[in-house]
Design a protein around this motif. Structure first.
Motif, PDB file in Angstrom:
ATOM      1  N   LYS A  22      80.550 -52.878 -57.422  1.00  0.00           N
ATOM      2  CA  LYS A  22      80.020 -52.211 -56.220  1.00  0.00           C
ATOM      3  C   LYS A  22      81.127 -52.004 -55.198  1.00  0.00           C
ATOM      4  O   LYS A  22      81.229 -50.945 -54.569  1.00  0.00           O
ATOM      5  N   ILE A  38      83.240 -49.089 -56.262  1.00  0.00           N
ATOM      6  CA  ILE A  38      82.524 -47.836 -55.997  1.00  0.00           C
ATOM      7  C   ILE A  38      82.558 -47.517 -54.505  1.00  0.00           C
ATOM      8  O   ILE A  38      82.763 -46.361 -54.109  1.00  0.00           O
ATOM      9  N   ASP A  39      82.401 -48.525 -53.672  1.00  0.00           N
ATOM     10  CA  ASP A  39      82.467 -48.296 -52.229  1.00  0.00           C
ATOM     11  C   ASP A  39      83.835 -47.771 -51.805  1.00  0.00           C
ATOM     12  O   ASP A  39      83.921 -46.832 -51.013  1.00  0.00           O
ATOM     13  N   SER A  47      84.214 -44.113 -53.057  1.00  0.00           N
ATOM     14  CA  SER A  47      83.239 -43.111 -52.624  1.00  0.00           C
ATOM     15  C   SER A  47      83.430 -42.595 -51.202  1.00  0.00           C
ATOM     16  O   SER A  47      82.648 -41.773 -50.746  1.00  0.00           O
ATOM     17  N   MET A  63      75.175 -43.242 -58.702  1.00  0.00           N
ATOM     18  CA  MET A  63      75.870 -42.020 -59.115  1.00  0.00           C
ATOM     19  C   MET A  63      75.114 -40.772 -58.658  1.00  0.00           C
ATOM     20  O   MET A  63      75.728 -39.763 -58.304  1.00  0.00           O
ATOM     21  N   PHE A  83      81.841 -46.327 -67.029  1.00  0.00           N
ATOM     22  CA  PHE A  83      81.575 -47.628 -66.420  1.00  0.00           C
ATOM     23  C   PHE A  83      81.093 -48.588 -67.500  1.00  0.00           C
ATOM     24  O   PHE A  83      80.244 -48.222 -68.323  1.00  0.00           O
ATOM     25  N   LEU A 130      73.249 -48.551 -61.282  1.00  0.00           N
ATOM     26  CA  LEU A 130      74.470 -47.750 -61.300  1.00  0.00           C
ATOM     27  C   LEU A 130      74.125 -46.262 -61.341  1.00  0.00           C
ATOM     28  O   LEU A 130      74.719 -45.445 -60.626  1.00  0.00           O
ATOM     29  N   THR A 188      79.466 -52.201 -67.306  1.00  0.00           N
ATOM     30  CA  THR A 188      78.988 -53.121 -66.283  1.00  0.00           C
ATOM     31  C   THR A 188      78.274 -54.341 -66.849  1.00  0.00           C
ATOM     32  O   THR A 188      77.446 -54.220 -67.743  1.00  0.00           O
ATOM     33  N   PHE A 229      84.035 -39.092 -56.953  1.00  0.00           N
ATOM     34  CA  PHE A 229      82.921 -39.150 -57.906  1.00  0.00           C
ATOM     35  C   PHE A 229      82.158 -37.828 -57.959  1.00  0.00           C
ATOM     36  O   PHE A 229      81.493 -37.530 -58.944  1.00  0.00           O
TER      37      PHE A 229
END
Length: 184
Positions: A86, A89-90, A93, A128, A72, A124, A74, A100
């Motif tokens: 974000k 990631i949503d 995930s 994780m 990542f 972040l 960022t 992940f």
């Protein structure tokens, strides 16, 4: 070793995307870094997911799942990660087969401020942990005063920063190999 790199910035002249491109050139032998596109992901909406992942989300999830590790990169917006990161990631995930889980993770970031992206990376890291990924502890790469470290074309010209990134990628390689052997 296949690493998927994700820049949390969509800006054309992004220092974070430039740092990710620099990482591609600094990767140790045997490591490739494939950049994942996140700008075409729709805003996360569980109704969309329940109806079937959009093609861009399917592609992104497949990239994550097929990788050995994730990098990542960022920015820091309002003391945290960017909304687009974000959002990615949503999308990544959600079940089934959350990609992940169990994945080695490295992170770095660039900003114009003195602290680099320390607070964003902390957030972040918290995400994780919840996603059951395995963030690399050290080295930490927080590229502060980024405007002085990249040239006008976006090339990373600061040799100490290049060395920090090189060491991060070597550590990610070692961390990934260690986790593959089952030895945290």
């Amino acid at each position: 070793m296949k690493v998927v790199g994700i820049s949390g910035s969509l800006r054309k002249g992004s220092f974070n995307t430039a740092a990710l491109r620099a990482a591609q050139g600094l990767a140790p032998e045997g490591m490739t870094i494939e950049i994942a596109e996140i700008g075409d992901l729709p805003l996360y909406n569980d109704d969309l997911r329940a109806a079937g992942y959009p093609p861009s989300a399917e592609r992104f999830r497949a990239q994550l799942a097929s990788s050995d590790a994730i990098l990542f990169v960022t920015p820091e917006y309002n003391y945290s990660v960017s909304g687009v990161l974000k959002n990615a990631i949503d999308w990544g995930s959600r079940p089934p087969n959350q990609p992940f889980e169990g994945k080695p993770i490295a992170m770095m970031g660039a900003s114009g401020g003195l602290l680099g992206t320390a607070r964003a990376q902390y957030h972040l890291r918290q995400m994780m942990v919840f996603l059951d990924a395995f963030p690399l502890n050290k080295p930490e790469v927080m590229i502060g005063q980024a405007g002085k470290k990249f040239d006008e074309s976006g090339k990373l010209i600061d040799e100490p920063t290049r060395e920090f990134i090189r060491k991060l990628l070597e550590s990610l390689r070692d961390w990934t190999n260690r986790l593959k052997k089952g030895a945290p």
